[in-house]
Write an enzyme that holds these catalytic residues in place. Sequence first.
Site, PDB file in Angstrom:
ATOM      1  N   GLU A   1     -12.397  -2.352  12.233  1.00  0.00           N
ATOM      2  CA  GLU A   1     -12.445  -1.608  10.963  1.00  0.00           C
ATOM      3  C   GLU A   1     -13.534  -2.136  10.038  1.00  0.00           C
ATOM      4  O   GLU A   1     -14.206  -1.361   9.358  1.00  0.00           O
ATOM      5  CB  GLU A   1     -11.074  -1.714  10.282  1.00  0.00           C
ATOM      6  CG  GLU A   1     -11.036  -1.113   8.897  1.00  0.00           C
ATOM      7  CD  GLU A   1      -9.679  -1.256   8.204  1.00  0.00           C
ATOM      8  OE1 GLU A   1      -8.731  -1.783   8.821  1.00  0.00           O
ATOM      9  OE2 GLU A   1      -9.574  -0.849   7.030  1.00  0.00           O
TER      10      GLU A   1
ATOM     11  N   GLU B   1       0.814  -1.213   0.000  1.00  0.00           N
ATOM     12  CA  GLU B   1       0.000   0.000   0.000  1.00  0.00           C
ATOM     13  C   GLU B   1       0.854   1.272   0.000  1.00  0.00           C
ATOM     14  O   GLU B   1       0.634   2.184   0.779  1.00  0.00           O
ATOM     15  CB  GLU B   1      -0.962  -0.010   1.194  1.00  0.00           C
ATOM     16  CG  GLU B   1      -1.895  -1.204   1.165  1.00  0.00           C
ATOM     17  CD  GLU B   1      -2.973  -1.199   2.243  1.00  0.00           C
ATOM     18  OE1 GLU B   1      -4.071  -1.666   1.959  1.00  0.00           O
ATOM     19  OE2 GLU B   1      -2.704  -0.746   3.366  1.00  0.00           O
TER      20      GLU B   1
ATOM     21  N   ASP C   1      -8.107  -9.200   4.162  1.00  0.00           N
ATOM     22  CA  ASP C   1      -7.827  -8.053   5.017  1.00  0.00           C
ATOM     23  C   ASP C   1      -8.832  -7.949   6.161  1.00  0.00           C
ATOM     24  O   ASP C   1      -9.716  -7.097   6.123  1.00  0.00           O
ATOM     25  CB  ASP C   1      -7.856  -6.760   4.178  1.00  0.00           C
ATOM     26  CG  ASP C   1      -7.352  -5.553   4.947  1.00  0.00           C
ATOM     27  OD1 ASP C   1      -6.861  -5.734   6.065  1.00  0.00           O
ATOM     28  OD2 ASP C   1      -7.458  -4.430   4.417  1.00  0.00           O
TER      29      ASP C   1
HETATM   30  C1  GCV Z   1      -2.242   0.411   8.473  1.00  0.00           C
HETATM   31  C2  GCV Z   1      -5.968  -2.155   5.813  1.00  0.00           C
HETATM   32  C3  GCV Z   1      -6.333  -0.841   6.452  1.00  0.00           C
HETATM   33  C4  GCV Z   1      -5.171   0.144   6.463  1.00  0.00           C
HETATM   34  C5  GCV Z   1      -3.974  -0.550   7.123  1.00  0.00           C
HETATM   35  C6  GCV Z   1      -3.659  -1.820   6.329  1.00  0.00           C
HETATM   36  C7  GCV Z   1      -2.512  -2.617   6.939  1.00  0.00           C
HETATM   37  O1  GCV Z   1      -5.828  -2.005   4.431  1.00  0.00           O
HETATM   38  O2  GCV Z   1      -7.420  -0.289   5.782  1.00  0.00           O
HETATM   39  O3  GCV Z   1      -5.569   1.285   7.182  1.00  0.00           O
HETATM   40  O4  GCV Z   1      -2.867   0.304   7.201  1.00  0.00           O
HETATM   41  O5  GCV Z   1      -4.779  -2.656   6.333  1.00  0.00           O
HETATM   42  O6  GCV Z   1      -2.796  -3.562   7.636  1.00  0.00           O
HETATM   43  O7  GCV Z   1      -1.363  -2.275   6.730  1.00  0.00           O
END
Ligand code: GCV
Length: 634
Positions: free
Chosen positions: A337, A235, A309
Amino acid sequence: MKPARPELDPLYRLWLHPSPGPLPGASPTQIAEAEMESAGRRATLHLDPSHTELGTDGFEIGPGDRVIATTEKGLLSGTYRWLQEEAPRIEVPRVALRMLQHWDDLDGFVERGYAGRSLFDWSTLPDHPDPRLWDYARACASVGINAICPTNVNAAAEVLRPAFLHKAAALADLLRPYGIRLFLTARFSAPMELDGLPTADPLDPEVRAWWTHKLAEIYRRIPDFGGLVVKANSEGQPGPQDYGRTHAEGANLLAEALAPHGGRVLWRAFVYSDQPSTDRAAQAYDEFAPLKDQFLPQVQIQVKYGPIDFQPREPYHPLFGTLAPSQAVMEFQITKEYLGFSSHLAFLASLWREVLAAPLDQGAVSGAVSGIVGVANLGDEPSWCGSLFDQANWFAFGRLSWDPELAPASIAEEWVRLTLGPDPNVAGKVTEMLLRSHEAVVNTMTPLGLAHLMGSGHHYGPAPWADDLPREDWNPTYFHRADREGIGFDRTATGSGQLLQYPPGWQARWSDPATIDLNYLLWFHHLGWDHQLTTGRTVWQELVHRYHWGCREVAAIREIWAGLEPFLPRAVHQPALEKLDIQMEESEWWRDACLAYFGSLCRRAWPEGYPQPKKSLAEYRAIRHEGIAGDPAR
Ligand code: GCV
């Protein structure tokens, strides 16, 4: 804004007896004494190094209220457990690393946080730590958590600057007597960002020297520093692949620098390609499995419990059981989340036990899983977690990482007794609420193995129609693949083939839509809407049924809680009821929006006996949200 006196809120106490308050400079034994004093009960503490079977963290609670351990740390753990449950027994943790990771930025924002701002106010450190940090440390220690990482994996290079390390050292000093080691996140490009090196290439001698010196500096300040947590080439984060190197070469760079000091690197496997060509669920395995022989022993590969995820339900990640001789750490998300933030009740021990079942089946958690980490659900709200019931998840995380064989029911019972007291009018009912809650949330959001139908970016509310994000595999439509004919992601041998990453026994369990557990049906299979299921319903009818069932469960759970009003203090009962009211509203929104959308695609008759969505699909699609808590795009 920090609440002025959070400790006055009835939820502040958590599952614990009243706090003895800050104990700067106290040894673990002195803390144990202060805790017993504060609880008004007393056991005798025996330090006995000859009990090698207890290891360094375990303890025995002997007859006559004796706590025995080989270390002071063990004595403190034993004291907390004795205060929770006096019955004689021996407890030795089954998992060595039990760690909370905070996604907290240095400015106090908590990524995916739903309980206020960060507990770590770096502006007050090193000289004036928030007294609340001692209560944080005792809460962690009371459930066996033995490591924390207070900084976000989307890391700032500044974490490794001397001025910050000075502050971090003060935090490490505060945590040490509680048996908690400090880890920090490392940004892979830190040598360039902090000291102007021209590259962060892991094979570059100057880069290697930089990390060697940096780790030596950290250990001078924090002699028992745990190590580094790294999100690389994921990411948008920098990493070794920026230089054509592998994840193993990147992790080993840090492992070598940590090795002389006894530290570890937790290298995350949450990676997916920038140019998605294969199934996203397959990508971390494809990347890491071929490297499994190449990691140094100081590396622990941190793998999310499922291959996508942190979804409300996922099958376990096939990297577990595959990575030996390298070590795997299982990552949970305690912050919800994807499970309704802090307004929905979802007791996560149920989910975590499901995904631990495979490594447990393989006979050795310590082999397949050498550590368990959880993304914290904590913030500076008086309730710590945003709600009463989210406290249960912090508790459950600690207890389950200490002993992954613990049944969710026993964890729930214990939390209820310690938090709400033994009143028989309350205990059984709240335990029942917790145990029904995860399944209810799964069914109101992503039944039958669906995943990632949440609103884009902030992940709040339903958006199964969303298809406009720049990456195909960020869109709900990528995950559910619904059209006029059918729904689901074919991951079998005739589809993406991701199912073949699992051992044969699991492949057999999941490869046939006629025999698969329906909870994973659409995760692994694409089926026609009229496909008949063992329940006697078609796929479409089952989807309608499950969304409605989920909402009925939420209503039933809310009713149980509403009925407990006479037995609980108003300040505890009322805020939780308000959250359940929000959950009820949002569950109906989820159900109706998803069914309006899927119904518009499949155009099948509406099953009898189930009310239709309250609004039109266009109305659901028009709902917009901004300023949602925890959204990194704030
Ligand atoms: C810390 C998901 C979350 C992101 C997070 C990512 C990760 O995609 O939406 O906010 O980033 O996981 O675990 O690195």
